[in-house]
Design an enzyme around this catalytic site. Structure first.
Site, mmCIF file in Angstrom:
data_model
loop_
_atom_site.group_PDB
_atom_site.id
_atom_site.type_symbol
_atom_site.label_atom_id
_atom_site.label_comp_id
_atom_site.label_asym_id
_atom_site.label_seq_id
_atom_site.Cartn_x
_atom_site.Cartn_y
_atom_site.Cartn_z
ATOM 1 N N GLY A 11 0.799 -1.222 0.000
ATOM 2 C CA GLY A 11 0.000 0.000 0.000
ATOM 3 C C GLY A 11 0.832 1.272 0.000
ATOM 4 N N ASN A 12 1.971 1.243 0.736
ATOM 5 C CA ASN A 12 2.763 2.474 0.833
ATOM 6 C C ASN A 12 3.435 2.845 -0.487
ATOM 7 O OD1 ASN A 12 4.524 0.259 1.068
ATOM 8 N ND2 ASN A 12 6.049 1.487 2.114
ATOM 9 N N LYS A 128 -9.851 -9.965 4.620
ATOM 10 C CA LYS A 128 -9.011 -8.993 3.909
ATOM 11 C C LYS A 128 -9.528 -7.569 4.137
ATOM 12 C CE LYS A 128 -6.311 -7.394 0.648
ATOM 13 N NZ LYS A 128 -4.948 -7.138 1.050
ATOM 14 N N LYS A 211 -2.728 -9.809 -2.439
ATOM 15 C CA LYS A 211 -1.717 -9.708 -3.500
ATOM 16 C C LYS A 211 -0.452 -10.511 -3.175
ATOM 17 C CE LYS A 211 1.482 -6.558 -1.842
ATOM 18 N NZ LYS A 211 1.076 -6.676 -0.443
ATOM 19 N N LYS A 273 2.158 -12.390 3.989
ATOM 20 C CA LYS A 273 3.476 -12.216 3.366
ATOM 21 C C LYS A 273 4.383 -13.405 3.684
ATOM 22 C CE LYS A 273 3.176 -7.245 3.833
ATOM 23 N NZ LYS A 273 2.238 -7.142 2.722
HETATM 24 P P1 ADP Z 1 1.073 -4.007 2.471
HETATM 25 O O1 ADP Z 1 0.168 -2.908 2.014
HETATM 26 O O2 ADP Z 1 2.501 -3.761 2.125
HETATM 27 O O3 ADP Z 1 0.588 -5.391 2.124
HETATM 28 P P2 ADP Z 1 0.243 -4.508 5.207
HETATM 29 O O4 ADP Z 1 -0.231 -3.378 6.035
HETATM 30 O O5 ADP Z 1 -0.756 -5.463 4.673
HETATM 31 O O6 ADP Z 1 1.107 -3.847 4.057
HETATM 32 O O7 ADP Z 1 1.338 -5.361 6.002
HETATM 33 C C1 ADP Z 1 2.507 -4.751 6.516
HETATM 34 C C2 ADP Z 1 2.297 -4.374 7.977
HETATM 35 O O8 ADP Z 1 2.214 -5.538 8.783
HETATM 36 C C3 ADP Z 1 3.408 -3.609 8.627
HETATM 37 O O9 ADP Z 1 3.387 -2.238 8.286
HETATM 38 C C4 ADP Z 1 3.150 -3.855 10.134
HETATM 39 O O10 ADP Z 1 2.360 -2.816 10.686
HETATM 40 C C5 ADP Z 1 2.313 -5.136 10.140
HETATM 41 N N1 ADP Z 1 2.848 -6.268 10.898
HETATM 42 C C6 ADP Z 1 2.049 -7.153 11.535
HETATM 43 N N2 ADP Z 1 2.767 -8.108 12.125
HETATM 44 C C7 ADP Z 1 4.071 -7.829 11.866
HETATM 45 C C8 ADP Z 1 5.305 -8.461 12.216
HETATM 46 N N3 ADP Z 1 5.323 -9.579 12.935
HETATM 47 N N4 ADP Z 1 6.462 -7.918 11.762
HETATM 48 C C9 ADP Z 1 6.450 -6.780 11.040
HETATM 49 N N5 ADP Z 1 5.307 -6.131 10.672
HETATM 50 C C10 ADP Z 1 4.127 -6.641 11.081
HETATM 51 MG MG MG Z 2 -1.283 -6.248 2.740
#
Ligand code: ADP
Ligand code: MG
Length: 311
Positions: A11-12, A128, A211, A273
């Site tokens: 997203g970022n 989601k 994704k 992820k």
């Molecule tokens: P994207 O849009 O890149 O898919 P998400 O918000 O879905 O991003 O996932 C990334 C986020 O997951 C990070 O910004 C963090 O806030 C969160 N997160 C949750 N658990 C963890 C973890 N164990 N380690 C690191 N980040 C984590």
């Molecule tokens: Mg995500």
């Protein structure tokens, strides 16, 4: 050494609004161009949470204004719109960035359908998050109306939709043909338009595929060397957000599975992820998945930062 790399943008990399996206794609294109300039063959995928939420909300408002004229826009069509809207900005920004570096490579977005199983348990249990973070008033309204919502990794409450697991990519041969002809391809945006196979017909279904999982399927189908998941954190962590948080440099399959079982990765954000990384790494020998910050993409591929998942 030249590698085939699937880059999954979070997203970022795109921002949440039209203006944010126009600015964000410029920075994102620099990170992608760094890998192309280093001689790698890259294929780009991206998320669509805020965008598909915005389109869905806009189409719902249009329906509310004139229900007799505008029927409900299926969520699958909203995903298709988000692929085009994001692909349009991203392909232009990337082509300009490459041209500025004297790299003459065509960039093209493929509108992609991704097959899911109609009996996937994801349809019964929405996981989601999409769209904006909701206000307290909106949260109360959703609860009242029975609209599913969830807490998103400690950042706020969002609407949630079904997120079935991807099994196949309908346009994969078109993607391969474009790669063979030296194109940078943007594909499987927003996890792909979710479809189920009915004989010769693909039917859109109301869901948003993660994704990260679609990227893992894509990376397998393309026999990529690396899958790099670019997000808002430099490394995945255990005890995330707690005083004893510990960032992870590298994870074997066994370690990753143990940390998943212990609940270290939040559902709907980091968990998919890590799971997607595992699926990809298990699919063949010598495959590496990396999770890191967008601006650290090149350093991540070079092994200088990020969390690497290896077999
Ligand atoms: P994207 O849009 O890149 O898919 P998400 O918000 O879905 O991003 O996932 C990334 C986020 O997951 C990070 O910004 C963090 O806030 C969160 N997160 C949750 N658990 C963890 C973890 N164990 N380690 C690191 N980040 C984590
Ligand atoms: Mg995500």
């Amino acid at each position: 050494m030249s590698k085939r790399i699937v880059i999954a943008l979070g997203g970022n990399a795109l921002g949440s609004t039209l203006n944010e996206q126009m600015t964000a794609v410029k920075e994102t294109s620099k990170a992608i161009a760094d890998l192309i300039e280093a001689g790698h063959e890259v294929v780009v995928t991206h998320g669509n949470g805020p965008q598909v939420g915005m389109i869905n909300e806009a189409m719902g408002a249009l329906h509310d204004i004139k229900p007799e004229k505008y029927g409900n826009m299926p969520l699958s069509v909203c995903v298709a719109m988000s692929q085009a809207y994001i692909g349009y900005d991203l392909q232009n920004a990337l082509r300009e960035e490459l041209a500025g570096r004297g790299i003459n490579k065509p960039v093209a977005t493929v509108i992609t359908q991704v097959v899911v199983d109609e009996n996937d348990k994801g349809f019964k249990n929405p996981t989601k998050p999409i769209g904006r973070y909701l206000s307290d008033k909106e949260i109360a309204e959703c609860k009242e109306a029975g609209i599913p919502i969830m807490e998103d990794a400690g950042r706020g409450v969002r609407k949630v939709v079904a997120s079935p697991h991807p099994t196949d990519i309908v346009e994969i041969d078109a993607v391969k043909a474009l790669i063979k002809e030296n194109n940078v391809v943007i594909t499987c945006g927003g996890g792909g338009i979710p479809v189920i196979k009915q004989d010769k017909h693909y039917k859109g279904v109301p869901a948003v595929i993660d994704k990260d999982f679609a990227s893992a399927v894509l990376a397998q189908k393309l026999d990529a060397d690396s899958l790099i998941i670019l997000t808002a954190v430099e490394k995945a962590a255990i005890n995330f957000g707690k005083p004893n948080q510990q960032d992870l440099d590298s994870l074997t399959i066994e370690q990753a599975e143990k940390y998943i079982d212990e609940g270290h990765f939040a559902k709907g954000s980091m968990l998919p992820k890590i799971q997607a990384a595992l699926e990809f790494v298990k699919s063949g020998s010598g495959k590496t998945a990396i999770i890191t910050l967008l601006e650290k993409a090149k350093a991540g591929i070079e092994g200088k930062t990020g969390t690497r998942i290896i077999s």
